[in-house]
Motif scaffolding. Structure first.
Motif, PDB file in Angstrom:
ATOM      1  N   ALA A  49       9.751  -4.651  12.220  1.00  0.00           N
ATOM      2  CA  ALA A  49       8.549  -4.814  13.042  1.00  0.00           C
ATOM      3  C   ALA A  49       7.902  -6.184  12.830  1.00  0.00           C
ATOM      4  O   ALA A  49       7.200  -6.692  13.709  1.00  0.00           O
ATOM      5  CB  ALA A  49       7.547  -3.710  12.719  1.00  0.00           C
ATOM      6  N   ALA A  50       8.145  -6.790  11.675  1.00  0.00           N
ATOM      7  CA  ALA A  50       7.520  -8.092  11.393  1.00  0.00           C
ATOM      8  C   ALA A  50       8.135  -9.203  12.249  1.00  0.00           C
ATOM      9  O   ALA A  50       7.443 -10.171  12.594  1.00  0.00           O
ATOM     10  CB  ALA A  50       7.692  -8.431   9.916  1.00  0.00           C
ATOM     11  N   ILE A  51       9.408  -9.026  12.624  1.00  0.00           N
ATOM     12  CA  ILE A  51      10.123 -10.123  13.294  1.00  0.00           C
ATOM     13  C   ILE A  51       9.454 -10.547  14.612  1.00  0.00           C
ATOM     14  O   ILE A  51       9.119 -11.720  14.791  1.00  0.00           O
ATOM     15  CB  ILE A  51      11.625  -9.762  13.485  1.00  0.00           C
ATOM     16  CG1 ILE A  51      12.265  -9.606  12.092  1.00  0.00           C
ATOM     17  CG2 ILE A  51      12.351 -10.838  14.293  1.00  0.00           C
ATOM     18  CD1 ILE A  51      13.644  -8.994  12.104  1.00  0.00           C
ATOM     19  N   THR A  79       4.361   3.647  10.265  1.00  0.00           N
ATOM     20  CA  THR A  79       5.492   3.353   9.368  1.00  0.00           C
ATOM     21  C   THR A  79       5.932   4.627   8.657  1.00  0.00           C
ATOM     22  O   THR A  79       7.136   4.952   8.605  1.00  0.00           O
ATOM     23  CB  THR A  79       5.088   2.289   8.320  1.00  0.00           C
ATOM     24  OG1 THR A  79       4.487   1.199   8.999  1.00  0.00           O
ATOM     25  CG2 THR A  79       6.280   1.809   7.543  1.00  0.00           C
ATOM     26  N   LEU A  80       4.958   5.353   8.137  1.00  0.00           N
ATOM     27  CA  LEU A  80       5.303   6.607   7.451  1.00  0.00           C
ATOM     28  C   LEU A  80       5.902   7.620   8.425  1.00  0.00           C
ATOM     29  O   LEU A  80       6.880   8.286   8.108  1.00  0.00           O
ATOM     30  CB  LEU A  80       4.056   7.209   6.798  1.00  0.00           C
ATOM     31  CG  LEU A  80       3.700   6.719   5.403  1.00  0.00           C
ATOM     32  CD1 LEU A  80       2.493   7.470   4.876  1.00  0.00           C
ATOM     33  CD2 LEU A  80       4.870   6.904   4.434  1.00  0.00           C
ATOM     34  N   TYR A 101      11.143   3.179   5.222  1.00  0.00           N
ATOM     35  CA  TYR A 101       9.881   2.550   5.634  1.00  0.00           C
ATOM     36  C   TYR A 101       9.887   1.054   5.354  1.00  0.00           C
ATOM     37  O   TYR A 101       9.270   0.275   6.080  1.00  0.00           O
ATOM     38  CB  TYR A 101       8.646   3.280   5.092  1.00  0.00           C
ATOM     39  CG  TYR A 101       8.282   3.221   3.624  1.00  0.00           C
ATOM     40  CD1 TYR A 101       7.963   2.029   2.988  1.00  0.00           C
ATOM     41  CD2 TYR A 101       8.180   4.393   2.875  1.00  0.00           C
ATOM     42  CE1 TYR A 101       7.586   1.997   1.655  1.00  0.00           C
ATOM     43  CE2 TYR A 101       7.800   4.373   1.534  1.00  0.00           C
ATOM     44  CZ  TYR A 101       7.512   3.171   0.930  1.00  0.00           C
ATOM     45  OH  TYR A 101       7.133   3.132  -0.387  1.00  0.00           O
ATOM     46  N   THR A 102      10.639   0.640   4.333  1.00  0.00           N
ATOM     47  CA  THR A 102      10.737  -0.801   4.062  1.00  0.00           C
ATOM     48  C   THR A 102      11.450  -1.512   5.213  1.00  0.00           C
ATOM     49  O   THR A 102      10.972  -2.520   5.740  1.00  0.00           O
ATOM     50  CB  THR A 102      11.508  -1.025   2.741  1.00  0.00           C
ATOM     51  OG1 THR A 102      10.845  -0.281   1.709  1.00  0.00           O
ATOM     52  CG2 THR A 102      11.560  -2.483   2.357  1.00  0.00           C
ATOM     53  N   LEU A 149       0.835  -1.207   0.000  1.00  0.00           N
ATOM     54  CA  LEU A 149       0.000   0.000   0.000  1.00  0.00           C
ATOM     55  C   LEU A 149       0.868   1.255   0.000  1.00  0.00           C
ATOM     56  O   LEU A 149       0.579   2.244  -0.682  1.00  0.00           O
ATOM     57  CB  LEU A 149      -0.929   0.007   1.219  1.00  0.00           C
ATOM     58  CG  LEU A 149      -2.162  -0.906   1.110  1.00  0.00           C
ATOM     59  CD1 LEU A 149      -2.870  -1.012   2.452  1.00  0.00           C
ATOM     60  CD2 LEU A 149      -3.133  -0.362   0.063  1.00  0.00           C
ATOM     61  N   LEU A 150       1.957   1.209   0.764  1.00  0.00           N
ATOM     62  CA  LEU A 150       2.873   2.361   0.798  1.00  0.00           C
ATOM     63  C   LEU A 150       3.608   2.497  -0.532  1.00  0.00           C
ATOM     64  O   LEU A 150       3.800   3.598  -1.043  1.00  0.00           O
ATOM     65  CB  LEU A 150       3.878   2.207   1.934  1.00  0.00           C
ATOM     66  CG  LEU A 150       3.303   2.317   3.348  1.00  0.00           C
ATOM     67  CD1 LEU A 150       4.355   1.963   4.379  1.00  0.00           C
ATOM     68  CD2 LEU A 150       2.802   3.735   3.611  1.00  0.00           C
TER      69      LEU A 150
END
Lengths: 404, 114
Positions: A327-329, A289-290, A320-321, A128-129
């Motif tokens: 954050a996913a970890i 994130t942004l 942001y990537t 989306l970003l």
């Protein structure tokens, strides 16, 4: 776009984008354990938030600076590292909480354990970003967030005692379990006053080229949009107090919180809760994130903006990537989303002075805001609530960790 | 008269195409016998930024940050000092742009990269 439409859209997006994992979880926990007694904390936090959001829009409109860029400029690089590091760490944890909550909502919908959803969810947020622009992120997702109005519907259907609700807006001391009461109070303040919200808002205002003509719109969006948004948090608290309060249930997982709407909305309640949680947290995840990428890029003077091409703002895109990957970890490792949410909200409150104090100085510096400097009321409210939130966080977090 | 710390240090730098390419991380002064020091150039880069930190922090952060070449902008290239600082250089040809260029090339290869 006409002024009236711009105004309406601003109010609607502020309203639709208000709820997120922190406000849903902390309001539900506060309602189930202490009835309506913590409504006054929510009102206090909202009052401070209205001032902070209005200030960030005013700074952008008058000085054409975002908060992050202005703090770096005014206080220098060495000082800037302090809010940058503090807010990036707390912001990352908050992002983990939001992503975790989206994954939990998907677990409710599919039965597949939440950690398996970490990678697909992060990919969707990133896509989306990557593919969207600022309007899509700010307006599109916030419009979806209007689904959270189901909490207000549920609050009406529960027919709660109005006199007790009104009494909840009068500050009172805890009837029992003082440590837990103040922990939840500071969690509510942290959830209401997450710094990413006003840092994101100021970046959006600069990205949309606000100027002095936007001051009135800004004032209305900040006060009415955020004010109505807080009604959603209040509705969650009221429904929880009505449904869970009498049963003396202490909410310790999202599975318990998910039953919030089944009493008033029947079998649709569970599905609506899952959908509301998912869209509310998706909006918050995008904004956090942004906001983190904005903070880094603006602090270092890189090219930034969601409306720019990836090659025009490559370091911003990379930031942001990387933020999403990091954050996913914890989510993929199965860290309990509700615990992360509670911890991140208190840490948001503890770190609030790092975000707010330099901002407050800027809003009183006529080099930046000219004749539009803060009034005394704004200074006092923001200062008192920030210090109170930080002190409560510093005292109550160790007590909660030891006790819990 | 310009106040170097207030009006120049940490300000946003824009190149001749109005591309943001960093903040003023350092100001290079020339000392002269019997005369006040004068500005020779502005600097942008990790090494300059690290030099501004307290020694212990600079040493610690220096372990993680690669010491890259610093971009030095001669005083003569400064076009305007206002909200931002406009300079008459092509930022894409400076060391400050190296990472930006590498990442841009990578993103161009991804689907939807624009």
């Amino acid at each position: 776009m006409s002024k009236a439409l711009q105004l309406a859209l601003g109010v609607v997006t502020a309203f639709g984008g208000f709820l997120e994992a922190g406000s849903i979880a902390t309001s539900a926990q506060a309602g189930s354990e202490f009835g309506y007694r913590l409504l006054w904390v929510l009102a206090l936090g909202t009052l401070c938030l209205v001032f902070l959001v209005e200030m960030s829009g005013r700074l952008a409109a008058i000085s054409h600076h975002t908060i992050a860029a202005a703090v770096r400029e005014r206080f220098g690089f060495t000082f800037y590292l302090l809010p940058l590091v503090g807010m990036v760490l707390v912001g990352l944890l908050t992002l983990v909480a939001e992503l975790g909550a989206i994954c939990i909502a998907l677990q409710f919908a599919t039965g597949i354990a939440f950690q398996w959803w970490a990678v697909p969810v992060v990919f969707v947020v990133w896509a989306l970003l990557w593919g969207g622009n600022f309007d899509l992120i700010e307006n599109g997702v916030s419009l979806l967030g209007l689904l959270t109005v189901v909490f207000i519907v549920a609050a009406f259907r529960e027919q709660p005692p109005l006199r007790e609700i009104a009494a909840g807006f009068v500050p009172s001391l805890p009837p029992h379990d003082g440590g837990r009461f103040w922990f939840l109070a500071v969690s509510i303040l942290g959830a209401t006053l997450t710094p990413y919200l006003f840092y994101f808002y100021s970046s959006g205002a600069v990205e949309e080229h606000w100027d002095e003509r936007m001051l009135n719109t800004n004032r209305i969006v900040a006060s009415i949009g955020m004010g109505f948004g807080a009604v959603l948090s209040a509705a969650v608290l009221i429904v929880s107090a009505t449904v869970f309060g009498p049963r003396g249930i202490r909410l310790e997982s999202y599975e318990q919180i998910a039953l919030l709407l089944t009493d008033s909305l029947g079998r649709w309640g569970f599905a609506l809760f899952a959908a509301s949680l998912a869209v509310a947290c998706l909006g918050a995840a995008l904004e956090i994130t942004l906001a983190l990428a904005y903070m880094v890029a603006q602090g270092f003077g890189w090219s930034w903006g969601e409306n720019l091409g990836h090659q025009e703002a490559a370091r911003f895109t990379a930031t942001y990537t990387l933020t999403l990957v990091l954050a996913a970890i914890p989510v993929a490792l199965g860290l309990d989303p509700l615990r992360v949410t509670n911890l991140s909200m208190v840490l948001n409150a503890a770190a609030l002075p790092l975000a707010v104090m330099p901002f407050l100085v800027l809003m009183n510096d006529r080099d930046y805001v000219g004749a539009h400097a803060n009034g005394r009321l704004a200074n006092v409210v923001v200062l008192v609530v920030t210090v109170l939130a930080c002190l409560l966080a510093v005292v109550s977090l160790p007590l909660e960790l030891v006790g819990g | 008269m310009l106040d170097l710390v207030r009006d120049v240090l940490d300000k946003q730098l824009l190149d001749r195409e109005a591309r943001p390419f960093g903040k003023v991380d350092g100001i290079v002064l020339e000392t002269r016998a019997g005369a006040p020091p004068r500005v020779v150039a502005l600097e942008v880069g990790v090494t300059t930024r690290l030099a501004r930190l307290p020694a212990w922090l600079s040493r610690w952060m220096g372990r993680f940050a690669r010491h890259t070449e610093v971009t030095r902008i001669p005083k003569e290239a400064v076009l305007a000092v206002a909200n931002d600082i406009r300079v008459d250089i092509d930022a894409t040809r400076t060391p400050s742009w190296r990472l930006e260029r590498r990442l841009a090339r990578m993103f161009a290869r991804l689907p939807g990269g624009r």
